[in-house]
Write an enzyme that holds these catalytic residues in place. Structure first.
Site, short mmCIF file in Angstrom:
data_model
loop_
_atom_site.label_atom_id
_atom_site.label_comp_id
_atom_site.label_asym_id
_atom_site.label_seq_id
_atom_site.Cartn_x
_atom_site.Cartn_y
_atom_site.Cartn_z
N ARG A 226 -6.83 -45.57 -20.63
CA ARG A 226 -6.70 -44.29 -19.94
C ARG A 226 -6.38 -44.59 -18.47
O ARG A 226 -6.87 -45.55 -17.89
CB ARG A 226 -8.00 -43.48 -20.04
CG ARG A 226 -8.24 -42.84 -21.41
CD ARG A 226 -7.23 -41.75 -21.71
NE ARG A 226 -7.45 -41.09 -22.99
CZ ARG A 226 -6.88 -41.44 -24.12
NH1 ARG A 226 -6.05 -42.48 -24.15
NH2 ARG A 226 -7.11 -40.78 -25.23
N GLU A 255 -0.60 -37.40 -15.41
CA GLU A 255 0.56 -37.45 -16.32
C GLU A 255 1.14 -36.05 -16.49
O GLU A 255 0.38 -35.08 -16.55
CB GLU A 255 0.13 -38.03 -17.68
CG GLU A 255 -0.38 -39.45 -17.58
CD GLU A 255 -0.87 -40.02 -18.91
OE1 GLU A 255 -0.72 -39.33 -19.95
OE2 GLU A 255 -1.41 -41.13 -18.92
N HIS A 274 2.98 -42.80 -22.13
CA HIS A 274 1.81 -42.56 -22.99
C HIS A 274 2.23 -42.49 -24.46
O HIS A 274 1.82 -41.58 -25.20
CB HIS A 274 1.08 -41.28 -22.58
CG HIS A 274 -0.37 -41.30 -22.96
ND1 HIS A 274 -1.35 -40.75 -22.17
CD2 HIS A 274 -1.01 -41.80 -24.04
CE1 HIS A 274 -2.54 -40.90 -22.77
NE2 HIS A 274 -2.35 -41.54 -23.91
#
Length: 315
Positions: A226, A255, A274
């Site tokens: 993360r 993000e 991601h």
């Protein structure tokens, strides 16, 4: 008597829906990604499967199966206070994420990302490529399913594998395992530092300037856990100053990554959006390997046993 209800907030393939229906033939199953489909039913659901869940009434829900490994986007405090069980999708990502980890490692070591840029500009240049990955040392910070698969592959490269695990218990293919309080002792030994941890109160900004200072100047940093595990401004500083050699990053503090973010322009960084866990088999593994076995246990009056979240630990 009203039917028991299940809400699936995803567009699952019909074959997977049919497999679920075989286990609960008498249940009312509402499935679809659009909130217009599941929204009117979610407060009546006993069981849900999906990534998103917006509830006003927590009184009917008994169990949620997340389709992600992370659980930070769920209202865990309300779940805990209402006795709602939560299971994650840990283990689904072991193959695709371990492949992505080695794509970063090989790409940075053999300068593949540099050569791709050169190809786009039609530049024939050696780019000072000289490093090898074989027989180097990898530190895996978080030896769960992803870490174990990464360690197994690392052994094919003859690498020494160091690991950090909350329990400190040994694992196959990991030469030395330590507990998180010994992280700083491990970092100076590593040529590659791979972070696969979940985000918890304990792991928030685990990597700051101090940790990057402890790493070798020739070391590469990989984060597929993360973004908030890392103090991003300290990572950027370490990359710009040459404190570490480079980074492969799939996750970020915020993000999507802003267009003006400095990481985009760094020659020693590989950025992916991601997507490290993306795979053609994602839904199949969540449903067949995790959800259906858990559902069968639930119907027998037991707690779902695969990836049951411990709210006190945060994973």
């Amino acid at each position: 008597m009203a039917k028991r209800k299940m809400v699936i907030t995803k567009d699952l393939h019909k074959d997977l829906i049919d497999q679920i229906k075989q286990v609960v033939p008498d249940w009312d199953i509402i499935a679809g990604k659009d909130k217009e489909i599941w929204g009117p039913h979610v407060n009546e659901a006993e069981v849900t499967l999906g990534y998103k869940l917006e509830l006003e009434d927590f009184s009917n829900l008994k169990w949620t199966q997340s389709t992600s490994a992370g659980i930070n986007h769920f209202p865990t405090e309300q779940f805990k206070s209402n006795g709602i069980l939560l299971t994650s999708a840990n283990g689904v990502h072991a193959y695709p994420i371990s492949e992505t980890i080695f794509a970063y490692m090989l790409g940075l070591t053999r300068k593949i990302h540099t050569y791709v840029k050169n190809q786009q500009e039609k530049v024939w240049h050696h780019s000072n490529m000289k490093l090898e990955m074989h027989e180097k040392t990898i530190g895996i910070i978080g030896v769960g399913a992803i870490g174990k698969e990464t360690a197994k592959i690392a052994k094919a490269f003859g690498m020494k594998v160091l690991g950090v695990r909350h329990s400190g218990q040994p694992v196959e293919n990991v030469d030395e395992m330590v507990t998180p309080d010994r992280l700083d002792d491990l970092l100076p030994k590593c040529d590659y530092v791979v972070v696969t941890l979940p985000l918890t109160d304990e792991t928030y900004q685990l990597f700051t300037a101090r940790q990057f200072t402890l790493m070798k100047s020739s070391a590469f940093f990989i984060n597929i856990g993360r973004g908030k595990l890392v103090k991003e401004e300290d990572l950027i500083s370490a990359l710009q100053s040459g404190e570490i050699a480079g980074a492969g990053l799939d996750v970020f503090e915020k993000e999507p990554l802003g267009e003006d973010h400095p990481l985009w322009e760094m020659d020693n960084v590989i950025v992916t959006p991601h997507t490290a866990g993306s795979t053609e088999y994602y839904d199949k593994r969540v449903v067949e390997d995790i959800f259906i076995p858990n559902l069968k246990a639930y119907l027998e009056g037991q707690k779902p046993y695969i990836n049951l979240v411990d709210y006190s630990k945060g994973y």
